[in-house]
Design a protein around this motif. Structure first.
Motif, short mmCIF file in Angstrom:
data_model
loop_
_atom_site.label_atom_id
_atom_site.label_comp_id
_atom_site.label_asym_id
_atom_site.label_seq_id
_atom_site.Cartn_x
_atom_site.Cartn_y
_atom_site.Cartn_z
N LYS A 104 0.81 -1.22 0.00
CA LYS A 104 0.00 0.00 0.00
C LYS A 104 0.85 1.27 0.00
O LYS A 104 0.32 2.37 -0.09
N SER A 105 2.15 1.12 0.07
CA SER A 105 3.05 2.26 0.03
C SER A 105 2.83 3.05 -1.27
O SER A 105 2.63 2.45 -2.33
N PRO A 106 2.87 4.38 -1.20
CA PRO A 106 2.69 5.19 -2.42
C PRO A 106 3.67 4.83 -3.54
O PRO A 106 3.37 5.03 -4.71
N GLU A 107 4.80 4.26 -3.18
CA GLU A 107 5.79 3.85 -4.18
C GLU A 107 5.21 2.86 -5.19
O GLU A 107 5.65 2.78 -6.32
N PHE A 108 4.20 2.11 -4.77
CA PHE A 108 3.63 1.07 -5.63
C PHE A 108 2.26 1.44 -6.21
O PHE A 108 1.58 0.60 -6.78
N ASP A 109 1.86 2.70 -6.06
CA ASP A 109 0.53 3.13 -6.51
C ASP A 109 0.36 3.14 -8.02
O ASP A 109 -0.61 2.64 -8.54
N GLU A 110 1.27 3.76 -8.73
CA GLU A 110 1.10 3.95 -10.17
C GLU A 110 1.86 2.90 -10.96
O GLU A 110 2.92 2.44 -10.56
N TYR A 111 1.27 2.56 -12.09
CA TYR A 111 1.93 1.60 -12.95
C TYR A 111 1.51 1.83 -14.39
O TYR A 111 0.36 2.15 -14.65
N PRO A 112 2.42 1.68 -15.36
CA PRO A 112 2.08 1.91 -16.78
C PRO A 112 1.22 0.78 -17.35
O PRO A 112 1.01 -0.25 -16.71
N TYR A 113 0.78 0.98 -18.56
CA TYR A 113 -0.03 -0.02 -19.27
C TYR A 113 0.75 -1.33 -19.39
O TYR A 113 1.92 -1.34 -19.77
N ILE A 114 0.07 -2.47 -19.07
CA ILE A 114 0.77 -3.76 -19.09
C ILE A 114 0.20 -4.74 -20.11
O ILE A 114 0.52 -5.92 -20.09
N GLY A 115 -0.65 -4.28 -21.01
CA GLY A 115 -1.23 -5.14 -22.03
C GLY A 115 -0.20 -5.59 -23.06
O GLY A 115 1.00 -5.34 -22.94
N GLU A 116 -0.68 -6.24 -24.13
CA GLU A 116 0.20 -6.78 -25.16
C GLU A 116 1.04 -5.71 -25.86
O GLU A 116 2.13 -5.99 -26.33
N LEU A 117 0.52 -4.48 -25.94
CA LEU A 117 1.23 -3.41 -26.65
C LEU A 117 2.05 -2.55 -25.70
O LEU A 117 2.34 -1.39 -25.99
N ARG A 118 2.47 -3.11 -24.59
CA ARG A 118 3.22 -2.33 -23.60
C ARG A 118 4.61 -1.96 -24.12
O ARG A 118 5.20 -2.65 -24.95
N ASP A 119 5.12 -0.90 -23.54
CA ASP A 119 6.47 -0.43 -23.84
C ASP A 119 7.46 -1.47 -23.32
O ASP A 119 7.26 -2.03 -22.24
N PRO A 120 8.55 -1.73 -24.04
CA PRO A 120 9.54 -2.72 -23.58
C PRO A 120 10.15 -2.42 -22.21
O PRO A 120 10.58 -3.32 -21.50
N SER A 121 10.18 -1.16 -21.82
CA SER A 121 10.78 -0.80 -20.53
C SER A 121 9.92 -1.22 -19.34
O SER A 121 10.40 -1.24 -18.20
N VAL A 122 8.66 -1.58 -19.59
CA VAL A 122 7.75 -1.93 -18.49
C VAL A 122 8.26 -3.14 -17.72
O VAL A 122 8.14 -3.21 -16.50
N GLU A 123 8.85 -4.10 -18.41
CA GLU A 123 9.35 -5.30 -17.72
C GLU A 123 10.45 -4.95 -16.72
O GLU A 123 10.45 -5.46 -15.60
N SER A 124 11.36 -4.09 -17.10
CA SER A 124 12.43 -3.72 -16.16
C SER A 124 11.88 -2.87 -15.03
O SER A 124 12.33 -2.98 -13.89
N GLN A 125 10.87 -2.02 -15.32
CA GLN A 125 10.23 -1.25 -14.25
C GLN A 125 9.55 -2.18 -13.26
O GLN A 125 9.62 -1.98 -12.04
N PHE A 126 8.88 -3.21 -13.79
CA PHE A 126 8.20 -4.18 -12.93
C PHE A 126 9.21 -4.93 -12.07
O PHE A 126 9.02 -5.13 -10.88
N ARG A 127 10.31 -5.34 -12.67
CA ARG A 127 11.38 -6.03 -11.94
C ARG A 127 11.90 -5.13 -10.81
O ARG A 127 12.14 -5.59 -9.70
N SER A 128 12.04 -3.84 -11.08
CA SER A 128 12.49 -2.89 -10.06
C SER A 128 11.49 -2.78 -8.92
O SER A 128 11.87 -2.70 -7.75
N LYS A 129 10.20 -2.78 -9.25
CA LYS A 129 9.16 -2.70 -8.22
C LYS A 129 9.16 -3.96 -7.35
O LYS A 129 9.01 -3.90 -6.14
N ILE A 130 9.35 -5.11 -7.98
CA ILE A 130 9.43 -6.37 -7.23
C ILE A 130 10.62 -6.33 -6.27
O ILE A 130 10.51 -6.71 -5.11
N ALA A 131 11.76 -5.85 -6.76
CA ALA A 131 12.96 -5.76 -5.91
C ALA A 131 12.73 -4.79 -4.75
O ALA A 131 13.13 -5.06 -3.62
N ALA A 132 12.07 -3.66 -5.03
CA ALA A 132 11.78 -2.69 -3.97
C ALA A 132 10.83 -3.28 -2.93
O ALA A 132 11.02 -3.11 -1.72
N LEU A 133 9.83 -4.01 -3.40
CA LEU A 133 8.88 -4.65 -2.49
C LEU A 133 9.58 -5.70 -1.63
O LEU A 133 9.39 -5.75 -0.41
#
Length: 90
Positions: A17-46
């Motif tokens: 519930k930390s504000p750090e995890f509130d926002e997230y970009p589009y994750i559908g099939e047409l997502r930006d390639p950088s989304v995976e590394s952003q997600f990996r970073s969020k998992i590491a932070a969590l």
């Protein structure tokens, strides 16, 4: 009976519930390639925040939370025998 998974889920939800995890970009099939590394970073932070928790303080918080949950005996969880009712033996 409360399961370990219930306690872990309560702890995870508190951290997530930390504000750090509130926002997230589009994750559908047409997502930006950088989304995976952003997600990996969020998992590491969590994971880092979970690892940094004071386990004693968190267990105290969970015990207090359990005392106020529907269906709780509202008893004292500080000692395993407190609140235990002995059955009458015939």
């Amino acid at each position: 009976m409360i399961k370990h998974s219930d306690l872990l889920r309560e702890t995870f939800e508190k951290v997530a519930k930390s504000p750090e995890f509130d926002e997230y970009p589009y994750i559908g099939e047409l997502r930006d390639p950088s989304v995976e590394s952003q997600f990996r970073s969020k998992i590491a932070a969590l994971a880092g925040q979970m690892a940094a928790l004071d386990s004693g303080d968190e267990l105290d918080r969970l015990a207090d939370l359990g005392r106020h949950m529907p269906g709780s005996s509202h008893g004292n969880t500080s000692h395993p025998n407190v609140g235990y009712r002995w059955a009458r033996r015939k």
